[in-house]
Structure formats: structure tokens, C-alpha cells
Design a protein around this motif. Structure first.
Motif, PDB file in Angstrom:
ATOM      1  N   ILE A 317       0.816  -1.228   0.000  1.00 53.47           N
ATOM      2  CA  ILE A 317       0.000   0.000   0.000  1.00 53.47           C
ATOM      3  C   ILE A 317       0.844   1.270   0.000  1.00 53.47           C
ATOM      4  CG2 ILE A 317      -1.964  -1.080   1.146  1.00 53.47           C
ATOM      5  CD1 ILE A 317      -0.962   0.577   3.685  1.00 53.47           C
ATOM      6  N   GLY A 318       2.170   1.130  -0.119  1.00 53.21           N
ATOM      7  CA  GLY A 318       2.983   2.338  -0.166  1.00 53.21           C
ATOM      8  C   GLY A 318       4.423   2.087   0.236  1.00 53.21           C
ATOM      9  N   ARG A 319       5.166   3.203   0.331  1.00 52.19           N
ATOM     10  CA  ARG A 319       6.570   3.150   0.745  1.00 52.19           C
ATOM     11  C   ARG A 319       6.857   4.279   1.731  1.00 52.19           C
ATOM     12  NH1 ARG A 319      10.298   0.120  -2.332  1.00 52.19           N
ATOM     13  NH2 ARG A 319       9.357  -0.942  -4.133  1.00 52.19           N
ATOM     14  N   VAL A 320       7.873   4.063   2.537  1.00 54.49           N
ATOM     15  CA  VAL A 320       8.298   5.107   3.469  1.00 54.49           C
ATOM     16  C   VAL A 320       8.864   6.284   2.670  1.00 54.49           C
ATOM     17  CG1 VAL A 320       9.850   5.710   5.359  1.00 54.49           C
ATOM     18  CG2 VAL A 320       8.752   3.453   5.296  1.00 54.49           C
ATOM     19  N   TYR A 321       8.295   7.447   2.898  1.00 57.20           N
ATOM     20  CA  TYR A 321       8.691   8.665   2.166  1.00 57.20           C
ATOM     21  C   TYR A 321       9.786   9.413   2.932  1.00 57.20           C
ATOM     22  CZ  TYR A 321       8.022  13.147  -0.257  1.00 57.20           C
ATOM     23  OH  TYR A 321       8.198  14.300  -0.978  1.00 57.20           O
ATOM     24  N   GLN A 322       9.569   9.570   4.243  1.00 60.70           N
ATOM     25  CA  GLN A 322      10.588  10.178   5.119  1.00 60.70           C
ATOM     26  C   GLN A 322      10.493   9.509   6.483  1.00 60.70           C
ATOM     27  OE1 GLN A 322      10.107  14.432   5.341  1.00 60.70           O
ATOM     28  NE2 GLN A 322      11.061  14.802   3.340  1.00 60.70           N
ATOM     29  N   ILE A 332       4.520   8.037   5.153  1.00 55.75           N
ATOM     30  CA  ILE A 332       4.314   6.953   4.184  1.00 55.75           C
ATOM     31  C   ILE A 332       3.464   7.475   3.042  1.00 55.75           C
ATOM     32  CG2 ILE A 332       3.302   4.660   3.819  1.00 55.75           C
ATOM     33  CD1 ILE A 332       3.816   4.162   6.839  1.00 55.75           C
ATOM     34  N   LYS A 333       3.975   7.340   1.832  1.00 52.04           N
ATOM     35  CA  LYS A 333       3.206   7.715   0.657  1.00 52.04           C
ATOM     36  C   LYS A 333       2.400   6.518   0.200  1.00 52.04           C
ATOM     37  CE  LYS A 333       3.322  10.105  -3.749  1.00 52.04           C
ATOM     38  NZ  LYS A 333       4.109  10.885  -4.721  1.00 52.04           N
ATOM     39  N   LEU A 334       1.078   6.705   0.211  1.00 51.27           N
ATOM     40  CA  LEU A 334       0.175   5.576  -0.010  1.00 51.27           C
ATOM     41  C   LEU A 334      -0.095   5.337  -1.491  1.00 51.27           C
ATOM     42  CD1 LEU A 334      -2.504   6.209   2.781  1.00 51.27           C
ATOM     43  CD2 LEU A 334      -0.539   4.650   2.856  1.00 51.27           C
ATOM     44  N   SER A 335      -0.164   4.054  -1.833  1.00 52.14           N
ATOM     45  CA  SER A 335      -0.630   3.647  -3.158  1.00 52.14           C
ATOM     46  C   SER A 335      -1.981   2.960  -3.051  1.00 52.14           C
ATOM     47  CB  SER A 335       0.390   2.710  -3.809  1.00 52.14           C
ATOM     48  OG  SER A 335       0.639   1.584  -2.988  1.00 52.14           O
ATOM     49  N   LYS A 373      -5.122   6.661  -1.706  1.00 55.43           N
ATOM     50  CA  LYS A 373      -4.014   6.607  -2.649  1.00 55.43           C
ATOM     51  C   LYS A 373      -3.515   8.022  -2.961  1.00 55.43           C
ATOM     52  CE  LYS A 373      -2.854   5.046  -7.328  1.00 55.43           C
ATOM     53  NZ  LYS A 373      -3.340   4.334  -8.536  1.00 55.43           N
ATOM     54  N   GLY A 374      -2.187   8.190  -2.872  1.00 58.26           N
ATOM     55  CA  GLY A 374      -1.577   9.494  -3.137  1.00 58.26           C
ATOM     56  C   GLY A 374      -1.351  10.318  -1.892  1.00 58.26           C
ATOM     57  N   ASP A 375      -2.067  10.027  -0.785  1.00 62.16           N
ATOM     58  CA  ASP A 375      -1.869  10.760   0.473  1.00 62.16           C
ATOM     59  C   ASP A 375      -0.524  10.385   1.090  1.00 62.16           C
ATOM     60  OD1 ASP A 375      -4.320  11.993   0.252  1.00 62.16           O
ATOM     61  OD2 ASP A 375      -5.361  10.539   1.539  1.00 62.16           O
ATOM     62  N   ILE A 376       0.035  11.317   1.840  1.00 63.79           N
ATOM     63  CA  ILE A 376       1.216  11.039   2.659  1.00 63.79           C
ATOM     64  C   ILE A 376       0.773  11.105   4.115  1.00 63.79           C
ATOM     65  CG2 ILE A 376       3.511  11.795   3.336  1.00 63.79           C
ATOM     66  CD1 ILE A 376       3.874  12.926   0.534  1.00 63.79           C
ATOM     67  N   VAL A 377       0.825   9.968   4.800  1.00 60.76           N
ATOM     68  CA  VAL A 377       0.356   9.913   6.185  1.00 60.76           C
ATOM     69  C   VAL A 377       1.552   9.767   7.117  1.00 60.76           C
ATOM     70  CG1 VAL A 377      -1.868   8.905   5.558  1.00 60.76           C
ATOM     71  CG2 VAL A 377       0.036   7.396   6.118  1.00 60.76           C
ATOM     72  N   ASP A 389      11.452   1.910   2.167  1.00 67.40           N
ATOM     73  CA  ASP A 389      10.991   0.602   2.665  1.00 67.40           C
ATOM     74  C   ASP A 389       9.529   0.403   2.271  1.00 67.40           C
ATOM     75  OD1 ASP A 389      13.380  -0.094   3.802  1.00 67.40           O
ATOM     76  OD2 ASP A 389      12.827   0.492   5.845  1.00 67.40           O
ATOM     77  N   ARG A 390       9.207  -0.823   1.908  1.00 65.82           N
ATOM     78  CA  ARG A 390       7.847  -1.120   1.465  1.00 65.82           C
ATOM     79  C   ARG A 390       6.901  -1.313   2.650  1.00 65.82           C
ATOM     80  NH1 ARG A 390       8.577  -6.122  -2.403  1.00 65.82           N
ATOM     81  NH2 ARG A 390      10.209  -6.556  -0.873  1.00 65.82           N
TER      82      ARG A 390
END
Length: 837
Positions: A317-322, A332-335, A373-377, A389-390
Motif C-alpha cells: 500500500i505504499g513506501r516510506v517517504y521520510q 508513508i506515501k500511499l498507493s 491513494k496518493g496521500d502522505i500519512v 521501505d515497502r
């Protein structure tokens, strides 16, 4: 229409299966089932389940698919009679002894051959059909083409697995859990050693997959998912689709059953829509180890294995953004969507996995319950992660909540349409007649005499309102017709009385369809233990199994019999010249020569038996060993055709664990049996006390723990998944190394089946004097993994000990310990396996 068969290990899972659309449910009682660690069903719960299912036109199949001990035979007979009496639709059987007992005490209770029987070809299916089985559950290793061939050439019902976990070993042939930890898969207690980490090494302990991007879980298969192949499987002629998962939660059962129900229904009825994208997402989210179609299409190699993670991986559902190391806050940037109540796994590049329940999260500075999807949480984590990281969602709260009505509500989800007719004429009793979609009818006439209305005459709307109040019954009112006078009066209480009574009557009639005559289990002591054998103390013969002529030549002079062939640990098949040479050597040494067949022969390999018998002179052989019922049937056909016959023995793969199995095999004209390596010495003695056939045990050799269509060297080093293999097995010796530094030899035979052997050799030399007088006909040394010099020495010393017993010098000068060495095992002779008392 094909049957959809769902699993249940708990009452909630059972209810989920029925309400989600299963045509049949398979489950187990508290004993005799191959999932001993599921909650399972006590006898009263079994009856409740059967009644619940039958009301809803759902069948119940009970698993009785473990090997049974002699002391359990009477208890099993009583249990089978109980299952018959409560209307169970079929039993699922692995042990031929269970089949024999069932045929004796409940001959009218349908039997299904479990996948634990390793049925993978038409000959075995035909044999089971001749033995009065109603259905065969095929091995997961069978191809779609072979399924089609089998279905087209047998009248017996064929069942295949369509979804869920799969065994890496042929089911019913795995001894790994048993030999390592005493928990036998054949007794329902598998500890799943296939889900543990291993390293593939050579004889010098070099990691051979370090540069192959392989994970550690080299024996852990992905989950089966065949939803896209359902039309092909239906067209092939399969009668029942089986979902694996008796250890799974009801949420899983609900999602998977609903998905396949919808897919099947859409095949038969084009007007039913099927949302592939939604279905695929839900199947992946509820549980997956990644997916495979196993062997249905091809030999998948490493693409069948979940080597990086042996358990649920969820949905990416996403990857670590920062990531902030001081605060442990990860962006986490969500897919895909994420909500409060979900659970995630973060696959950390260095450090393994981090599991986190989502109890709070923010988008920017705003706390949110759901992100898309597309949000950064931003989420706080318990330990460090890295950018990129996934992130996988392993539990979806929204999906789980959607499943709850299927197993928590007291009201049925699936209801049966009901047609009603109310008759009310002034001066006559009021009557109701009903019929459901199964054409079951019921009527009830009230004592109340309809009267002329003074104020409010009865009308259709009033009747419909009262009659549709069917509460938590299985019915809904589909159609109402009324034959009433214009000015008739019937109190609401009478309408309610009519409805309650007529529904009770039709439900009773639905249940009566499954009633059977009462029976009592006969005395199985009389059936299977009537004639105790009185052994004369004859010393058993010494047999040696070999796969090369050199080994045969080295062993023949010191043993009574040679078992030649079967699975070649050299990977090279024996030739006609080899068999002729074997005949000469054994004739010159006055040694009996027996043929052995391979443990596994798939449909396209069954011609091997024809070729073998055609190219040898069977008069030079004393007998032949078979590993499956299909091999037995094939040999009978060939022998009848050439009018020549050999005595037939069964090898250890037949899992002979009790005297009922021996009685079954004797009726098939088997001349002798090899007892299961999972029996302990006390059990062996008990079996021999009543055995009506000669029996053999294996006393030395590296016992096979697994036999598999999957090959680790071929998959990760040979490119099996590309359609061909570079045969690395012919260039190196391979071992699986486990966490405790045990090394298990990995062997490829002439059919490219992988055999995993016990790294500790079975050695019973010290106990041969005691084994010599318990009634055994033969003891066997498996010499296929030994070098020639060791084999010669081993056979020679065993023969000497058989002759001299405890007076042999090795027992007098304490040299037995030197001869046996240190890295060995006594197998199950003294510890046995777990038995449920």
C-alpha cells in the motif's frame, strides 16, 4: 453444477462458509482429522452443524483422514456409526484401514479419497473407483491436462483444490515434521517445517544461493489461487472445488467462498456480474503468501515459492517517504487506502519486519480516520525504518467488518424462497399451504373457524405483512396467494399461529430427508483381531534396497534379498542390461531379487511400468514392490495380458499403520507389507501379533523426509521455471541446512522428483537381536545413499548379528558404539509419534 466445498475449523467459520454460499463444508470431529490444532467439533456440535447445513441444502463432509493406531479401531468404528446416524454426507479418508473399517460398519456412508492418498494418475483413480470410493481428491501436483483426461475416463467424482495453502511435499508422503519433532502430518499434527528457514549448501557448507537473490524459506510454497482458471476446471469435468483453510479465521472463509461462489455462478449464468479487480484485491488482502496456480499449467519452479516470507504478506500500500529517527515518525506515501484499525508490515531493508496496528495517523497536522491513494500519512513506529521501505497492509478493518454478518448475525444471510397460500372461508377452518424451492410442502389447519368481519375484513396486505415475518428462519416469503371471502375475519394471533406451525412442519420435513436407520458398531476385535498369530521365532530375512549394479554386487553375497530400482539417487535409470546383470549376480549368490517401483509416477510416467515389465524377464525376479494402488492396478493389468505374475509387496509409502490396512491389502492379493516408519516398536509388535501378511521394516538408511515435484537446485540454479533445466543436480551434491546446523541431503531422481533425506541415518544394529524374534518376515537396509564400501560393511555386520544375536562379538567387546557412530537416529522405534488419547 460444480460443488463449492469450503473449510471450517470453528463454528463461526462453518457458519461463514454456509452463509457465504458454499455447497458443502468439510470439517473434523475432535479426533481422527488431519488438523488436530484447529478447534474442531465435538459430537454434539457435529450434529448441530449437520442439521444447520442440511436445512440450507449444504452437505457436510467429515475428515477422518489420519493414520489410526490399532487401539483406536473400536473407537473409530463407534465414531463412524455416529457420523452415519446424524446424516453426515461423506467421510474423507487417507488410511486404507479406515476405509476397511468404514466398509465394514457403515457401508452406505460415502467415502472420499483424501489428497493425503497422493492420487495423481488415472490408474489410482480407477482403482479407488473399483474399491467403492465415491470421490477422489486429486493431488495438487496434477496438471489441468491430466485432470481433463482423468475426468473423461472415470465415473467417480473428481475433486480438486482451488485456493489456499499447499504442501511442498506430496501430501501423505511427508515425514519431515514427524522425524524431526515427533509431530506427524499423517496424524494431523504437522509442525510445518516447510515454513522454516533453510540454506542450500554443498558438501563444503558453501551457501549456493547467496548470489541468486533467493530468500531463506526455500520450502515454503505460495498460496494456490485458481479463480481465473475456474471455467477451464469446470470444462475439464471437475465435480467439486475445494478451498483449503480449516485453520483460517471466519473472515477468510467468508471472503474466499464469496469470491469463488460469484465466479462459479457467473460462469453458469452470464447475467451475474463478476468484478475481477475487486475480487483479486479482496483475495490478496484477506491472506496471501503471494499466489500460484501450482502445477496446473506447468512446472513453476521458484515462482511457486514464497522464499522471502513464509506467512501472510498482505497488500502493498505504499513506501516510506521520510523517517525521523528521533521521533520515530514515518511519513508513508500511499498507493492504496489505509484506515484506523488496519495492521501494516514494513519490510525493512536491514532489520527484518516491523508490524504496527494503526491506532492514529495524520495527513499533515490533521488527524484522519482514513487516507487514500496518493496521500502522505504520518505514523509513529516502534523501531527504525528507512526511506523507500515497502509497506504492506496485512489486515483490513473495513473488509473484516463486511464479513461479520456472515458469521455473527442470528439472522440467515442465505434464505430459501417460500410460496404460501392462505385459505379462509366464513364458517370453515383457516388453512395455510406452503411449498419451497425444493418442492417440500407443508400444511396447517387452525381450529379457528373463520367469521364474518364486523369492522375490518381480512385483506391481502394484512396477510402478507404477517406471513412475511419469518424472523431468523431460513425462509423468505417469495409469493403469497389468498383464497379468502370478501368479508372474512381472522385474528392476527391465528395468522401468527398458522405461520409458526406450518414453518415448524416444513423445517421438520426438510430434516427428515436425511434420516438414516439406526445402526450399532460391531465388535472390531472380532473383525480385525480374531486370530492372534503365534510366531515361531524365525529370524527375519535381510533385504537391501539399491539403485546401482555396483551396490547390488557388493550387497548380494551377504543378504537374503535385493530390492532393485525404484527412485534412483544417482538420477540415472537402470537399463535392460542392468537388470540382466542383476539377475546373474543374484542367481550366482542365491539371493532373491525383487523389483521396486518409484514412489511417484505422474500420468505421463505410468508407461514406465509397461516398459519395465516388457524389457525384463520376470521369471528372474521373486517379486515386486508397489507404492500406490494405481501401480498395483497397472501391474495386475500387465500380468493378466502377458499371463505371467509376480508376488506383490507394498513399500513404506503405502502408510501401513494398523491391522485393518493389512486386511484391506490382503483382499487385494498383496503378499506382504512394509510397515510405516512412523510406528514405534510397541505398535509394530502389536501389529505383528495379528498380522495375516508377512511384514517388513526398515532398520538402516537415510529415511526420506519429503518427495516433491518441486526441486530446489533446479528451481534456483537450473531455471526450471523457464521451461527447461540445466540439471545442476548432476554437477554437485546438495544439502539443506537448517537453523540448528543439521544437513539434509537433497537428491534428484530419474524423474526429476526431489527427495529430501534425513541427515541422521537410521541405525538399529544394536537392537537387531531383539527385533529378530517378534515375528518380522524381513528387515531392510536402504543402501541407496551409502557408498559401496559402507554398504558392504553394513550388510555384512547385520547378517552376522542376525545369525549370532546378542552373542556376536560386538556386544561382548562393546564395539557396537564404534560401528554405529554418533550421528544417527533410532527413528520412531522408541519415541513414536504423537497420538491423541
Amino acid at each position: 453444477m460444480v460443488e463449492l466445498l469450503a473449510p471450517a475449523g470453528t463454528w463461526q467459520s462453518f457458519k461463514a462458509a454456509v452463509e457465504s454460499g458454499a455447497d458443502a463444508v468439510y470439517l473434523s470431529g475432535k479426533n481422527f482429522g488431519a488438523r488436530a490444532f484447529a478447534d474442531n467439533f465435538a459430537n454434539d456440535d457435529l450434529k448441530r452443524a449437520v442439521d444447520y447445513a442440511h436445512l440450507r441444502n449444504t452437505a457436510v463432509h467429515v475428515t477422518v483422514n489420519i493414520l489410526i493406531d490399532n487401539k483406536e479401531i473400536q473407537k473409530l468404528a463407534d465414531y463412524l456409526c455416529y457420523l452415519y446416524s446424524i446424516g453426515v454426507d461423506a467421510i474423507i479418508v487417507q488410511d486404507l484401514g479406515v476405509a476397511k473399517i468404514a466398509q465394514t460398519v457403515v457401508p452406505d456412508l460415502p467415502m472420499h479419497a483424501s489428497t493425503q492418498m497422493s492420487v495423481n494418475n488415472l490408474e489410482t483413480v480407477k482403482m479407488l473407483e473399483e474399491l467403492n470410493f465415491r470421490r477422489v481428491v486429486l493431488a495438487r501436483e496434477v496438471t489441468l491436462a491430466d485432470i481433463q483426461l482423468i475426468c473423461a475416463n472415470t465415473a467417480i467424482e473428481i475433486e480438486t483444490f482451488i485456493h489456499g495453502a499447499i504442501c511442498v511435499c506430496y501430501s501423505g508422503q511427508c515425514l519431515m515434521s514427524s522425524m524431526i519433532g515427533g509431530r506427524s502430518g499423517n496424524r494431523g499434527c504437522c509442525a510445518q517445517p516447510c515454513r522454516l528457514p533453510y540454506t542450500l549448501v554443498d558438501k563444503d557448507d558453501n551457501d549456493l544461493l547467496q548470489s541468486a537473490e533467493a530468500g531463506q524459506y526455500l520450502l515454503s510454497p505460495r498460496d494456490m489461487r485458481t479463480i481465473d482458471m475456474i471455467p477451464d476446471l469446470i470444462k475439464a469435468g471437475v465435480k467439486s472445488f475445494k478451498i483449503e483453510g480449516r485453520m483460517k479465521k471466519p473472515e477468510y472463509v467468508t471472503v474466499v467462498v464469496k469470491a469463488y461462489r460469484n465466479k462459479i455462478d457467473s460462469f453458469y449464468n452470464n447475467s451475474i456480474s463478476y468484478n475481477k479487480e475487486k475480487t483479486d484485491r479482496e483475495l490478496a488482502q484477506i491472506f496471501n503468501r503471494d499466489f500460484t496456480t501450482a502445477y496446473l499449467k506447468n512446472r513453476p519452479g521458484k515462482t511457486m515459492i514464497s522464499d522471502k516470507k513464509p506467512n501472510n504478506r498482505g497488500m502493498l500500500i505504499g513506501r516510506v517517504y521520510q523517517y525521523d529517527y528521533s521521533s520515530h515518525l514515518a511519513q508513508i506515501k500511499l498507493s492504496d487506502d489505509l484506515s484506523i484499525g488496519d495492521k501494516i508490515d514494513l519490510w525493512v531493508k536491514v532489520g527484518g519486519r516491523i508490524n504496527q496496528n494503526i491506532t492514529s495517523m495524520k495527513i499533515g497536522k490533521t488527524a484522519v480516520d482514513t487516507a487514500h491513494k496518493g496521500d502522505i500519512v504520518t505514523i509513529k513506529l516502534p523501531s527504525h525504518v528507512h526511506e523507500h521501505d515497502r509497506v504492506f497492509k496485512v489486515f483490513d478493518m473495513t473488509l473484516a467488518e463486511k464479513t461479520k454478518p456472515f458469521f455473527t448475525s442470528s439472522d440467515p444471510v442465505r434464505r430459501i424462497p417460500l410460496n404460501m397460500k392462505l385459505t379462509a372461508h366464513i364458517g370453515s377452518p383457516v388453512r395455510i399451504d406452503i411449498v419451497d424451492t425444493d418442492n417440500i410442502t407443508a400444511s396447517f389447519t387452525a381450529e379457528f373457524i373463520a367469521e364474518e368481519a364486523l369492522k375490518r375484513p381480512l385483506n391481502y396486505d394484512t396477510i402478507h405483512k404477517q406471513m412475511s415475518r419469518l424472523g431468523n428462519t431460513i425462509y423468505f416469503l417469495a409469493e403469497l396467494s389468498c383464497d379468502i371471502d370478501d368479508n372474512v375475519m381472522v385474528p392476527m394471533s391465528i395468522l401468527n399461529e398458522l405461520r409458526r406451525n406450518v414453518i415448524n412442519k416444513i423445517i421438520e420435513k426438510r430434516q427428515q430427508r436425511f434420516l438414516r436407520p439406526k445402526i450399532t458398531a460391531p465388535n472390531c476385535k472380532k473383525n480385525f483381531f480374531a486370530h492372534e498369530q503365534h510366531h515361531t521365532g524365525t529370524v527375519p530375512q535381510l533385504f537391501v534396497s539399491v539403485d546401482t549394479i555396483d551396490k547390488l554386487s557388493g550387497a548380494a553375497a551377504h543378504c537374503d534379498g535385493i530390492l532393485l530400482g525404484g527412485d534412483s539417487y544417482t538420477g540415472r535409470p537402470l537399463t535392460s542390461d542392468d537388470y540382466r546383470a542383476a539377475s546373474r549376480i543374484c542367481r550366482d549368490t542365491d539371493t532373491a531379487l525383487y523389483l521396486n517401483l518409484p514412489r511417484i509416477l505422474r500420468q505421463d510416467q505410468m508407461g514406465y511400468i509397461d516398459s519395465l515389465i516388457t524389457h525384463i524377464d520376470i521369471e528372474n525376479f521373486s517379486g515386486i514392490y508397489v507404492n500406490t494402488l494405481g501401480q498395483l492396478r497397472k501391474l495386475r493389468t500387465i500380468f493378466a495380458k502377458i499371463n505371467k505374475f509376480l508376488p506383490i509387496w507394498t513399500d513404506f509409502s503405502m502408510n501401513v499403520f494398523n491391522n485393518a490396512s493389512i486386511a484391506f491389502l490382503k483382499e487385494l492379493t498383496i503378499q506382504g507389507v512394509t510397515l510405516s516408519p512412523e510406528l514405534n516398536l510397541a505398535q509394530i509388535k502389536n501389529i505383528l501379533s495379528f498380522s495375516t501378511l508377512p511384514a517388513e521394516i526398515i532398520v538402516q538408511g537415510n529415511i526420506e523426509l519429503m518427495v516433491s515435484e518441486y526441486c530446489i537446485p533446479g528451481s534456483f540454479l537450473g531455471g526450471v521455471d523457464s521451461g527447461s533445466c540445466t540439471a545442476p543436480c548432476k554437477r554437485n551434491n546438495f544439502y539443506l541446512k537448517d537453523r540448528k546446523n543439521e544437513h539434509f541431503p537433497v537428491i534428484s531422481d530419474q524423474f526429476c522428483h526431489m527427495h529430501i533425506l534425513n541427515g541422521r541415518e537410521l541405525v538399529m544394529l544394536a537392537h537387531i537381536p531383539d527385533l529378530s524374534h517378534i515375528g518380522l518376515s524381513r528387515i531392510r537396509i536402504d543402501g541407496r545413499y551409502m557408498n559401496i564400501n559402507k554398504l558392504k560393511q553394513t550388510v555384512k555386520i547385520y547378517k552376522e548379528v542376525l545369525k549370532k544375536g546378542k552373542y556376536h562379538p560386538i556386544f561382548q567387546n562393546n564395539s557396537i558404539e564404534t560401528i554405529e557412530g554418533s550421528n544417527f537416529t533410532r527413528g520412531h522405534f522408541f519415541r513414536g509419534i504423537i497420538l491423541n488419547d
